[in-house]
Write a protein that holds these residues in place. Structure first.
Motif, PDB file in Angstrom:
ATOM      1  N   ILE A  15       0.846  -1.198   0.000  1.00 19.35           N
ATOM      2  CA  ILE A  15       0.000   0.000   0.000  1.00 19.35           C
ATOM      3  C   ILE A  15       0.883   1.250   0.000  1.00 19.35           C
ATOM      4  N   GLY A  16       1.868   1.293   0.908  1.00 21.35           N
ATOM      5  CA  GLY A  16       2.752   2.462   0.969  1.00 21.35           C
ATOM      6  C   GLY A  16       3.558   2.622  -0.305  1.00 21.35           C
ATOM      7  N   SER A  17       4.093   1.501  -0.820  1.00 26.74           N
ATOM      8  CA  SER A  17       4.981   1.614  -1.983  1.00 26.74           C
ATOM      9  C   SER A  17       4.208   1.882  -3.270  1.00 26.74           C
ATOM     10  N   SER A  18       3.012   1.309  -3.423  1.00 25.20           N
ATOM     11  CA  SER A  18       2.253   1.613  -4.653  1.00 25.20           C
ATOM     12  C   SER A  18       1.802   3.074  -4.620  1.00 25.20           C
ATOM     13  N   THR A  19       1.476   3.571  -3.435  1.00 26.72           N
ATOM     14  CA  THR A  19       1.089   4.986  -3.313  1.00 26.72           C
ATOM     15  C   THR A  19       2.286   5.882  -3.636  1.00 26.72           C
ATOM     16  N   ALA A  20       3.438   5.551  -3.060  1.00 24.77           N
ATOM     17  CA  ALA A  20       4.642   6.361  -3.298  1.00 24.77           C
ATOM     18  C   ALA A  20       4.982   6.374  -4.789  1.00 24.77           C
ATOM     19  N   TYR A  21       4.869   5.213  -5.414  1.00 24.33           N
ATOM     20  CA  TYR A  21       5.167   5.101  -6.840  1.00 24.33           C
ATOM     21  C   TYR A  21       4.220   5.980  -7.660  1.00 24.33           C
ATOM     22  N   GLU A  22       2.912   5.847  -7.385  1.00 26.83           N
ATOM     23  CA  GLU A  22       1.932   6.628  -8.166  1.00 26.83           C
ATOM     24  C   GLU A  22       2.125   8.128  -7.949  1.00 26.83           C
ATOM     25  N   LEU A  23       2.426   8.503  -6.715  1.00 27.55           N
ATOM     26  CA  LEU A  23       2.606   9.938  -6.432  1.00 27.55           C
ATOM     27  C   LEU A  23       3.845  10.493  -7.120  1.00 27.55           C
ATOM     28  N   SER A  24       4.913   9.704  -7.106  1.00 28.55           N
ATOM     29  CA  SER A  24       6.139  10.232  -7.712  1.00 28.55           C
ATOM     30  C   SER A  24       6.003  10.289  -9.230  1.00 28.55           C
ATOM     31  N   LYS A  25       5.190   9.369  -9.798  1.00 32.20           N
ATOM     32  CA  LYS A  25       4.920   9.438 -11.243  1.00 32.20           C
ATOM     33  C   LYS A  25       4.268  10.769 -11.588  1.00 32.20           C
ATOM     34  N   ARG A  26       3.562  11.322 -10.619  1.00 31.73           N
ATOM     35  CA  ARG A  26       2.834  12.562 -10.874  1.00 31.73           C
ATOM     36  C   ARG A  26       3.575  13.783 -10.314  1.00 31.73           C
ATOM     37  N   GLY A  27       4.855  13.589 -10.068  1.00 24.90           N
ATOM     38  CA  GLY A  27       5.718  14.734  -9.746  1.00 24.90           C
ATOM     39  C   GLY A  27       5.819  15.097  -8.283  1.00 24.90           C
ATOM     40  N   LYS A  28       5.242  14.307  -7.400  1.00 17.12           N
ATOM     41  CA  LYS A  28       5.343  14.629  -5.978  1.00 17.12           C
ATOM     42  C   LYS A  28       6.662  14.123  -5.397  1.00 17.12           C
ATOM     43  N   LYS A  29       7.183  14.912  -4.470  1.00 17.98           N
ATOM     44  CA  LYS A  29       8.385  14.471  -3.755  1.00 17.98           C
ATOM     45  C   LYS A  29       7.920  13.640  -2.548  1.00 17.98           C
ATOM     46  N   VAL A  30       8.406  12.412  -2.474  1.00 17.06           N
ATOM     47  CA  VAL A  30       7.871  11.481  -1.466  1.00 17.06           C
ATOM     48  C   VAL A  30       9.002  10.877  -0.628  1.00 17.06           C
ATOM     49  N   ILE A  31       8.755  10.790   0.673  1.00 18.98           N
ATOM     50  CA  ILE A  31       9.642  10.009   1.558  1.00 18.98           C
ATOM     51  C   ILE A  31       8.810   8.871   2.139  1.00 18.98           C
ATOM     52  N   VAL A  32       9.354   7.656   2.097  1.00 21.39           N
ATOM     53  CA  VAL A  32       8.699   6.512   2.746  1.00 21.39           C
ATOM     54  C   VAL A  32       9.505   6.150   3.992  1.00 21.39           C
ATOM     55  N   LEU A  33       8.821   6.071   5.126  1.00 21.25           N
ATOM     56  CA  LEU A  33       9.488   5.683   6.370  1.00 21.25           C
ATOM     57  C   LEU A  33       9.112   4.250   6.725  1.00 21.25           C
ATOM     58  N   GLU A  34      10.109   3.437   6.998  1.00 20.95           N
ATOM     59  CA  GLU A  34       9.861   2.025   7.330  1.00 20.95           C
ATOM     60  C   GLU A  34      10.551   1.697   8.659  1.00 20.95           C
ATOM     61  N   LYS A  35       9.793   1.051   9.520  1.00 19.39           N
ATOM     62  CA  LYS A  35      10.288   0.730  10.865  1.00 19.39           C
ATOM     63  C   LYS A  35      11.471  -0.240  10.860  1.00 19.39           C
ATOM     64  N   TYR A  36      11.378  -1.267  10.019  1.00 22.89           N
ATOM     65  CA  TYR A  36      12.407  -2.303  10.043  1.00 22.89           C
ATOM     66  C   TYR A  36      13.516  -2.024   9.031  1.00 22.89           C
ATOM     67  N   SER A  37      14.576  -2.841   9.113  1.00 27.16           N
ATOM     68  CA  SER A  37      15.682  -2.605   8.185  1.00 27.16           C
ATOM     69  C   SER A  37      15.352  -3.151   6.799  1.00 27.16           C
ATOM     70  N   ASN A  38      14.391  -4.074   6.713  1.00 21.92           N
ATOM     71  CA  ASN A  38      13.977  -4.591   5.404  1.00 21.92           C
ATOM     72  C   ASN A  38      12.738  -3.874   4.912  1.00 21.92           C
ATOM     73  N   VAL A  39      12.730  -3.588   3.624  1.00 25.59           N
ATOM     74  CA  VAL A  39      11.556  -2.968   3.016  1.00 25.59           C
ATOM     75  C   VAL A  39      10.492  -4.040   2.753  1.00 25.59           C
ATOM     76  N   GLY A  40       9.243  -3.726   3.060  1.00 25.67           N
ATOM     77  CA  GLY A  40       8.117  -4.596   2.681  1.00 25.67           C
ATOM     78  C   GLY A  40       8.087  -5.943   3.354  1.00 25.67           C
ATOM     79  N   ASP A  41       8.595  -6.040   4.576  1.00 22.75           N
ATOM     80  CA  ASP A  41       8.667  -7.336   5.239  1.00 22.75           C
ATOM     81  C   ASP A  41       7.427  -7.609   6.104  1.00 22.75           C
ATOM     82  N   GLY A  42       6.385  -6.799   5.936  1.00 18.88           N
ATOM     83  CA  GLY A  42       5.133  -7.040   6.666  1.00 18.88           C
ATOM     84  C   GLY A  42       4.256  -7.998   5.878  1.00 18.88           C
TER      85      GLY A  42
END
Ligand SMILES: Cc1cc2nc3c(=O)[nH]c(=O)nc-3n(C[C@H](O)[C@H](O)[C@H](O)COP(=O)(O)OP(=O)(O)OC[C@H]3O[C@@H](n4cnc5c(N)ncnc54)[C@H](O)[C@@H]3O)c2cc1C
Length: 378
Positions: A15-42
């Motif tokens: 959910i976070g990464s598809s949103t970040a991807y779609e937003l950046s495609k449309r020119g938004k500057k995005v930061i994704v914060l993840e609690k763990y050291s691995n991305v998408g491990d939930g």
């Protein structure tokens, strides 16, 4: 580097990464914060891979329809990755009266959501999937269902978002949100770091509840455990997605030959666990295997080589919340996916980005708003 972006996304699942991807495609500057050291491990990398349209209630089925008809078929091209997406159709299997009743419920939901499916007898089910036993009395056939590889898909979104300039910061446990002049503005992490954005998308799975509370929003969901298993490699047998009508198992044979099965036999679903680390419980595997063996005897002696577990953010009505909060302008909730979020994730990314851009979502998600929990008359 500054800690400021147009949009701060909390959580690096699908959910976070598809949103970040779609937003950046449309020119938004995005930061994704993840609690763990691995991305998408939930849950996004730990789920049972089901990409189904059938058996959903209407608002969620519209998202599923957008995802399955408009996005999944070409997503591998868009993200430039093999996602192992395949749509061979599915059989929801029933033996007992209760399971047949559950099949009728699935057909009813499908009819209401305009999804084509039909109730067939065991003989026809065995014609579609010859490995099924006589134990199958009835089944629901739906040609719209399929599956994809969860880890590949989640990481493909991450890589595509990175390519477009999205900044991922791992090891940042978000503990609170803060408002400025009535709008959400600051995201504070356990390490004491502060990130600022015009908008914040809260996509932190079950932890969204704790984070939303810090600005007075109470999300009614429970944290629940679900497990999956994978078998040793088998020769190609069948590609239909199969499931048991009461949810005890669902799964398919993967392209490399292993079978992956998820499902829940209702053993200790609400296990007491206060630690939210990625984990690997094994409470349901043997029970699940017993049931799978009744429906598909050829799998009875096949070895399970691995099992794992993941957390669900299980909403009281089993539907997500996708909405910018009236009480906290700028805060967009995208959580509570209740075990259904992988399949619809690509469509959720699109609609959340539309909300953040100030546009009307292209799918009617009005009944997935938070207001459904407010006392009537508010
Ligand atoms: C075993 C299992 C089987 C499933 N089977 C299916 C299926 O077949 N089909 C289907 O459609 N769905 C399925 N689901 C559900 C689906 O996986 C989820 O609904 C979906 O992945 C939700 O995505 P998400 O991005 O909201 O959550 P997640 O993938 O859990 O991502 C949330 C992220 O937020 C991070 N985070 C949490 N707290 C914080 C914090 N404080 N600060 C920063 N980051 C934080 C987490 O570490 C995580 O990376 C299943 C789930 C499980 C567990």
């Amino acid at each position: 580097m500054t800690n400021t972006a147009d949009v701060i996304v909390i959580g690096s699942g699908i959910i976070g990464s598809s949103t970040a991807y779609e937003l950046s495609k449309r020119g938004k500057k995005v930061i994704v914060l993840e609690k763990y050291s691995n991305v998408g491990d939930g849950a996004s990398s730990r789920n049972g891979a089901g990409v189904r349209l059938s058996g959903r209630v209407a608002p969620e089925s519209w998202l599923a329809s957008k995802a399955i008809k408009d996005i999944w078929p070409t997503l591998h091209e868009e993200l430039d990755a093999d996602l192992e997406y395949h749509k061979p159709g599915s059989l929801v299997l029933a033996h007992s009266e209760a399971q047949i009743k559950a099949c009728m419920g699935t057909i009813e939901k499908n009819n209401l959501a305009d999804v084509e499916s039909r109730l067939i007898d065991g003989k026809e089910a065995r014609e579609i999937c010859p490995y099924l036993s006589d134990y199958v009395e009835k089944a629901v056939w739906c040609a719209e269902d399929g599956y994809a590889n969860p880890m590949r898909t989640t990481l493909a979104y991450y890589r595509a978002a990175r390519k477009l300039g999205v900044r991922y910061i791992t090891g940042e446990n978000v503990v609170s949100l803060e408002k400025f002049r009535g709008r959400v503005r600051r995201v504070v992490t356990e390490a004491g770091n502060v990130y600022e954005g015009e908008q914040v998308v809260l996509a932190a799975g079950f932890n969204s509840r704790r984070i939303a509370k810090t600005v007075g929003i109470w999300i009614p969901f429970l944290k629940r455990v679900d497990e999956c298993l994978i078998t040793e490699i088998q020769p190609a047998m069948f590609d239909t997605r199969i499931s048991c009508a009461d949810g005890n198992f669902y799964g398919h044979q993967t392209r490399h030959g292993s079978f992956i099965f998820g499902g829940n036999t209702n053993l200790e679903r609400y296990e007491e666990c206060y630690d939210d680390k990625p984990m690997n419980t094994n409470k349901q595997t043997s029970d699940k295997c017993r049931i799978i063996g009744q429906f598909v005897p050829a799998l009875k002696d096949v070895k399970v080589v691995r099992h794992w577990a993941g957390w669900l953010d299980s909403m009281v009505d089993r539907l997500p919340i996708i909405q910018e909060m009236d009480e906290v302008p700028g805060l967009i909730l995208a959580c509570g996916f209740s075990g259904h979020g992988f399949a619809i994730g690509p469509a959720v990314g699109v609609v959340v980005s539309q909300i953040a851009m100030g546009e009307a979502p292209s799918v009617d998600i009005s009944s997935l708003n938070y207001d459904r929990f407010k006392p009537s008359g508010c």
